[in-house]
Scaffold this motif. Structure first.
Motif, short mmCIF file in Angstrom:
data_model
loop_
_atom_site.label_atom_id
_atom_site.label_comp_id
_atom_site.label_asym_id
_atom_site.label_seq_id
_atom_site.Cartn_x
_atom_site.Cartn_y
_atom_site.Cartn_z
N VAL A 39 0.86 -1.18 0.00
CA VAL A 39 0.00 0.00 0.00
C VAL A 39 0.90 1.23 0.00
CG1 VAL A 39 -1.74 1.27 1.30
CG2 VAL A 39 -1.83 -1.22 1.21
N THR A 40 0.68 2.12 -0.96
CA THR A 40 1.42 3.38 -1.03
C THR A 40 0.58 4.46 -0.38
OG1 THR A 40 2.47 2.70 -3.10
CG2 THR A 40 2.54 5.05 -2.55
N VAL A 41 1.18 5.14 0.61
CA VAL A 41 0.49 6.24 1.30
C VAL A 41 1.29 7.52 1.08
CG1 VAL A 41 -0.63 4.79 3.04
CG2 VAL A 41 1.64 5.69 3.50
N GLU A 42 0.59 8.66 1.16
CA GLU A 42 1.21 9.96 0.88
C GLU A 42 0.84 10.95 1.96
OE1 GLU A 42 1.14 14.09 -0.39
OE2 GLU A 42 -0.67 12.89 -0.18
N ARG A 43 1.80 11.81 2.28
CA ARG A 43 1.59 12.92 3.20
C ARG A 43 2.49 14.07 2.76
NH1 ARG A 43 3.00 13.21 9.67
NH2 ARG A 43 2.61 15.43 9.87
N ASP A 44 1.89 15.17 2.43
CA ASP A 44 2.63 16.38 2.04
C ASP A 44 3.70 16.10 0.98
OD1 ASP A 44 1.15 17.83 3.92
OD2 ASP A 44 2.61 17.43 5.51
N GLY A 45 3.35 15.27 -0.02
CA GLY A 45 4.27 14.97 -1.10
C GLY A 45 5.26 13.85 -0.83
N ALA A 91 18.43 4.26 19.13
CA ALA A 91 17.04 4.49 18.73
C ALA A 91 16.08 4.08 19.85
CB ALA A 91 16.72 3.71 17.46
N PRO A 92 15.08 4.92 20.12
CA PRO A 92 14.07 4.58 21.12
C PRO A 92 13.06 3.59 20.54
CG PRO A 92 13.58 6.68 20.13
CD PRO A 92 14.91 6.23 19.57
N ALA A 93 12.09 3.22 21.33
CA ALA A 93 11.01 2.34 20.87
C ALA A 93 10.27 3.00 19.72
CB ALA A 93 10.07 2.05 22.04
N PRO A 94 9.48 2.23 18.98
CA PRO A 94 8.76 2.79 17.83
C PRO A 94 7.94 4.02 18.19
CG PRO A 94 8.50 0.42 17.90
CD PRO A 94 9.21 0.82 19.17
N ALA A 95 7.92 4.97 17.26
CA ALA A 95 7.16 6.21 17.44
C ALA A 95 6.39 6.49 16.17
CB ALA A 95 8.11 7.37 17.74
N PRO A 96 5.26 7.17 16.29
CA PRO A 96 4.49 7.50 15.08
C PRO A 96 5.31 8.38 14.15
CG PRO A 96 3.20 7.91 17.06
CD PRO A 96 4.60 7.60 17.51
N ALA A 97 5.22 8.12 12.84
CA ALA A 97 5.89 8.96 11.87
C ALA A 97 5.32 10.36 11.96
CB ALA A 97 5.70 8.40 10.46
N GLY A 98 6.20 11.35 11.91
CA GLY A 98 5.76 12.73 12.00
C GLY A 98 5.81 13.26 13.42
N ALA A 99 6.09 12.39 14.39
CA ALA A 99 6.19 12.84 15.78
C ALA A 99 7.36 13.82 15.88
CB ALA A 99 6.39 11.68 16.72
N GLY A 100 7.16 14.91 16.53
CA GLY A 100 8.22 15.90 16.71
C GLY A 100 8.31 16.87 15.55
N GLU A 101 7.43 16.76 14.54
CA GLU A 101 7.46 17.71 13.43
C GLU A 101 6.79 19.00 13.85
OE1 GLU A 101 5.72 16.11 9.92
OE2 GLU A 101 7.36 14.74 9.58
N GLY A 102 6.95 20.02 13.02
CA GLY A 102 6.30 21.28 13.26
C GLY A 102 7.16 22.28 13.98
N HIS A 103 8.47 22.12 13.85
CA HIS A 103 9.40 23.05 14.49
C HIS A 103 9.42 24.36 13.77
CE1 HIS A 103 11.11 19.90 17.00
NE2 HIS A 103 11.04 19.14 15.92
#
Length: 103
Positions: A39-45, A91-103
């Motif tokens: 499955v191909t997914v997209e977010r902001d290009g 590396a820490p345990a798994p984290a959601p992609a995009g976590a920590g974005e929006g700086h």
């Protein structure tokens, strides 16, 4: 992308991408291969591919969150050569992609 990371590409294998309940990523296509689908997914290009069981129903336009284990992310230079795993040793345990974005 991270500041100062020009020319660096992040790579992750489809089997390391987990689709979870959420709204951040939109399904663009599903390709069927025997007992699994890609499955191909997209977010902001940005495009990611996830390998999921064939019996899991997904539809184009459906939305998900993506979860990645940072140890499964690999970095490549602008010449295509591997720069190694992204911080594999710490590396820490798994984290959601995009976590920590929006700086």
């Amino acid at each position: 992308g991270a500041d100062g990371a020009a020319g660096v590409t992040l790579g992750v294998r489809p089997e390391a991408v987990e689709l979870r309940a959420g709204e951040e990523w939109s399904v663009q296509r599903a390709e069927f291969y025997g007992v699994e689908q890609i499955v191909t997914v997209e977010r902001d290009g940005t495009l990611l591919r996830a390998r999921i069981p064939l019996n899991r129903d997904v539809a184009v336009g459906e939305r998900f969150a993506v979860e990645l284990d940072p140890r499964d992310i690999h970095l490549f230079g602008s010449d295509g050569r591997s720069l190694g795993a992204a911080d594999a040793a710490t590396a820490p345990a798994p984290a959601p992609a995009g976590a920590g974005e929006g700086h």
